[in-house]
Design a protein around this motif. Structure first.
Motif, PDB file in Angstrom:
ATOM      1  N   UNK A  14     -23.946 -42.595  13.503  1.00  9.88           N
ATOM      2  CA  UNK A  14     -25.321 -42.943  14.216  1.00  9.88           C
ATOM      3  C   UNK A  14     -25.584 -44.485  14.590  1.00  9.88           C
ATOM      4  N   UNK A  15     -26.291 -44.764  15.323  1.00 15.22           N
ATOM      5  CA  UNK A  15     -26.330 -46.289  15.638  1.00 15.22           C
ATOM      6  C   UNK A  15     -27.982 -46.544  15.396  1.00 15.22           C
ATOM      7  N   UNK A  16     -27.934 -47.523  14.688  1.00 17.63           N
ATOM      8  CA  UNK A  16     -29.300 -48.100  14.285  1.00 17.63           C
ATOM      9  C   UNK A  16     -29.759 -49.213  15.250  1.00 17.63           C
ATOM     10  N   UNK A  43     -21.444 -49.013   6.677  1.00 15.73           N
ATOM     11  CA  UNK A  43     -22.174 -49.787   7.881  1.00 15.73           C
ATOM     12  C   UNK A  43     -21.467 -50.796   8.869  1.00 15.73           C
ATOM     13  N   UNK A  44     -21.174 -50.878  10.143  1.00 10.70           N
ATOM     14  CA  UNK A  44     -20.300 -51.496  10.831  1.00 10.70           C
ATOM     15  C   UNK A  44     -21.161 -52.343  11.883  1.00 10.70           C
ATOM     16  N   UNK A  45     -21.074 -53.576  11.961  1.00 14.82           N
ATOM     17  CA  UNK A  45     -21.537 -54.291  13.031  1.00 14.82           C
ATOM     18  C   UNK A  45     -21.049 -53.657  14.304  1.00 14.82           C
ATOM     19  N   UNK A  46     -21.926 -53.661  15.274  1.00 18.13           N
ATOM     20  CA  UNK A  46     -21.689 -52.780  16.499  1.00 18.13           C
ATOM     21  C   UNK A  46     -22.544 -53.306  17.619  1.00 18.13           C
ATOM     22  N   UNK A  47     -21.978 -53.579  18.820  1.00 18.58           N
ATOM     23  CA  UNK A  47     -22.563 -54.278  19.885  1.00 18.58           C
ATOM     24  C   UNK A  47     -23.294 -53.088  20.853  1.00 18.58           C
ATOM     25  N   UNK A  51     -19.427 -47.746  21.208  1.00 18.24           N
ATOM     26  CA  UNK A  51     -18.215 -48.415  20.333  1.00 18.24           C
ATOM     27  C   UNK A  51     -18.113 -48.157  18.974  1.00 18.24           C
ATOM     28  N   UNK A  52     -16.997 -47.358  18.487  1.00 19.13           N
ATOM     29  CA  UNK A  52     -16.582 -47.008  17.157  1.00 19.13           C
ATOM     30  C   UNK A  52     -15.754 -48.276  16.660  1.00 19.13           C
ATOM     31  N   UNK A  53     -15.952 -48.331  15.390  1.00 21.59           N
ATOM     32  CA  UNK A  53     -14.827 -49.091  14.544  1.00 21.59           C
ATOM     33  C   UNK A  53     -13.595 -48.594  14.841  1.00 21.59           C
TER      34      UNK A  53
END
Length: 91
Positions: A14-16, A43-47, A51-53
């Motif tokens: 999910x995107x936070x 947790x991954x930094x996302x734009x 977009x997935x890691x």
């Protein structure tokens, strides 16, 4: 990893909103998967939410999380409910 065969599968993600991170939940177990499950939230930094890691980035993060979970007390050969482990730093 270190001579031990682990199996892992993507559970969900999910995107936070407002924090710019994407959280991915992964299930890990020893092969043949009849052991205590490890559930890792990464947790991954996302734009954007779409977009997935990359697979390589996810694999590196899962390996590091397995090592950390082992240090935190996960015993994959034991019985019991799943061991939940959250990686709080965004990768």
């Amino acid at each position: 990893m270190d001579g031990v065969a682990y199996s892992w599968t993507h559970r969900h993600g999910w995107f936070v909103w407002g924090k710019g991170i994407k959280v991915v939940s992964v299930s890990v177990s020893l092969v043949p998967e009849r052991t205590r499950e490890l559930i890792v939230d990464l947790s991954f930094k996302a734009v954007s939410p779409e977009r997935n890691p990359s697979d390589a980035k996810l694999a590196r993060a899962v390996e590091a999380a397995i090592r950390s979970a082992l240090e935190a007390g996960w015993k994959p050969e034991s019985r019991g409910r799943a061991f939940r482990y959250e990686v709080t730093e965004a990768v």
